[in-house]
Design a protein around this motif. Structure first.
Motif, PDB file in Angstrom:
ATOM      1  N   GLN A 155       1.196  -1.596  -0.280  1.00  0.00           N
ATOM      2  CA  GLN A 155      -0.137  -0.033   0.013  1.00  0.00           C
ATOM      3  C   GLN A 155       0.731   1.481  -0.154  1.00  0.00           C
ATOM      4  OE1 GLN A 155      -3.811  -0.064  -0.127  1.00  0.00           O
ATOM      5  NE2 GLN A 155      -2.768  -2.613  -0.212  1.00  0.00           N
ATOM      6  N   CYS A 156       0.859   2.007  -1.176  1.00  0.00           N
ATOM      7  CA  CYS A 156       2.010   3.065  -1.772  1.00  0.00           C
ATOM      8  C   CYS A 156       1.401   3.691  -1.666  1.00  0.00           C
ATOM      9  CB  CYS A 156       3.013   3.014  -2.470  1.00  0.00           C
ATOM     10  SG  CYS A 156       3.943   1.452  -1.725  1.00  0.00           S
ATOM     11  N   GLN A 157       1.272   5.210  -1.356  1.00  0.00           N
ATOM     12  CA  GLN A 157       1.112   6.740  -1.612  1.00  0.00           C
ATOM     13  C   GLN A 157       1.968   7.059  -3.018  1.00  0.00           C
ATOM     14  OE1 GLN A 157       2.370   9.849   1.239  1.00  0.00           O
ATOM     15  NE2 GLN A 157       1.941   8.672   2.976  1.00  0.00           N
ATOM     16  N   GLU A 158       1.111   7.652  -3.417  1.00  0.00           N
ATOM     17  CA  GLU A 158       1.297   8.082  -5.328  1.00  0.00           C
ATOM     18  C   GLU A 158       2.470   8.941  -5.159  1.00  0.00           C
ATOM     19  OE1 GLU A 158       0.159   6.916  -8.306  1.00  0.00           O
ATOM     20  OE2 GLU A 158      -0.440   4.888  -7.437  1.00  0.00           O
ATOM     21  N   THR A 159       2.510  10.311  -4.493  1.00  0.00           N
ATOM     22  CA  THR A 159       3.044  10.961  -4.304  1.00  0.00           C
ATOM     23  C   THR A 159       4.027  10.877  -2.772  1.00  0.00           C
ATOM     24  OG1 THR A 159       1.774  12.517  -4.555  1.00  0.00           O
ATOM     25  CG2 THR A 159       2.441  12.180  -5.856  1.00  0.00           C
ATOM     26  N   ILE A 160       5.179  11.271  -2.915  1.00  0.00           N
ATOM     27  CA  ILE A 160       5.570  11.528  -1.420  1.00  0.00           C
ATOM     28  C   ILE A 160       6.452  13.285  -1.516  1.00  0.00           C
ATOM     29  CG2 ILE A 160       4.861   9.528  -0.610  1.00  0.00           C
ATOM     30  CD1 ILE A 160       8.422   8.823  -1.471  1.00  0.00           C
ATOM     31  N   ARG A 161       6.102  13.567   0.006  1.00  0.00           N
ATOM     32  CA  ARG A 161       7.530  14.762  -0.073  1.00  0.00           C
ATOM     33  C   ARG A 161       8.486  14.634   0.708  1.00  0.00           C
ATOM     34  NH1 ARG A 161       7.032  20.026  -1.031  1.00  0.00           N
ATOM     35  NH2 ARG A 161       8.196  21.476   0.130  1.00  0.00           N
ATOM     36  N   VAL A 162       9.869  14.458   0.995  1.00  0.00           N
ATOM     37  CA  VAL A 162      10.348  14.422   2.341  1.00  0.00           C
ATOM     38  C   VAL A 162      11.882  15.577   1.959  1.00  0.00           C
ATOM     39  CG1 VAL A 162      10.829  11.755   1.154  1.00  0.00           C
ATOM     40  CG2 VAL A 162      12.309  13.332   0.361  1.00  0.00           C
ATOM     41  N   THR A 163      11.668  15.514   3.207  1.00  0.00           N
ATOM     42  CA  THR A 163      13.040  17.168   3.522  1.00  0.00           C
ATOM     43  C   THR A 163      14.121  16.832   4.363  1.00  0.00           C
ATOM     44  OG1 THR A 163      11.651  16.837   5.669  1.00  0.00           O
ATOM     45  CG2 THR A 163      10.775  18.555   3.872  1.00  0.00           C
ATOM     46  N   LYS A 164      15.378  17.400   4.141  1.00  0.00           N
ATOM     47  CA  LYS A 164      16.282  16.984   4.977  1.00  0.00           C
ATOM     48  C   LYS A 164      17.063  18.439   5.088  1.00  0.00           C
ATOM     49  CE  LYS A 164      19.334  16.832   0.966  1.00  0.00           C
ATOM     50  NZ  LYS A 164      20.280  16.424   0.540  1.00  0.00           N
TER      51      LYS A 164
END
Length: 143
Positions: free
Chosen positions: A115-124
């Motif tokens: 079960q995966c999200q279509e879009t994700i946002r990551v930060t660093k």
């Protein structure tokens, strides 16, 4: 002439045998190890120790359950799991308010019916710019 006939017959038998073996291997890969069930549902890969490395994945199909070996990479992102593969954009500019930069990823592949999200946002965190490397240290060069 008989030799040619025998060689041709042996070649055809060998070809048929390798074709049958290849079809059998494809069946095993589609349904799961040693099974005739068509719709396997696989759970996440659970490492045997700590949070990465070799582990097991459980699959169910009707009343059947099976465990197969799997491996969780040690550099995986826990937020979206090791079975969700994303294509990421380049890192954005540094946000001075938060001190972080971000990028977005779109789903490329979901392995084992994850079960995966279509879009994700990551930060660093933003990396600080250093000027120490630009200046040569005194006393280290030749005179």
């Amino acid at each position: 002439m008989q030799r040619r006939g025998f060689l041709l017959l042996a070649l055809l038998a060998l070809l048929a045998l390798t074709s049958a073996v290849a079809k059998k291997k494809d069946k095993v890969k589609k349904g799961g190890p040693g099974s005739e069930c068509a719709e396997w549902t696989w759970g996440p890969c659970t490492p045997s120790s700590k949070d990465c490395g070799v582990g097991f994945r459980e699959g169910t199909c009707g009343a059947q359950t099976q465990r197969i070996r799997c491996r969780v990479p040690c550099n995986w992102k826990k937020e979206f799991g090791a079975d969700c593969k994303y294509k990421f954009e380049s890192w954005g500019a540094c946000d001075g308010g938060t001190g972080t930069k971000a990028r977005q990823g779109t789903l490329k592949k979901a392995r084992y019916n994850a079960q995966c999200q279509e879009t994700i946002r990551v930060t660093k965190p933003c990396t600080p710019k250093t000027k120490a490397k630009a200046k040569a240290k005194k006393g280290k060069g030749k005179d």
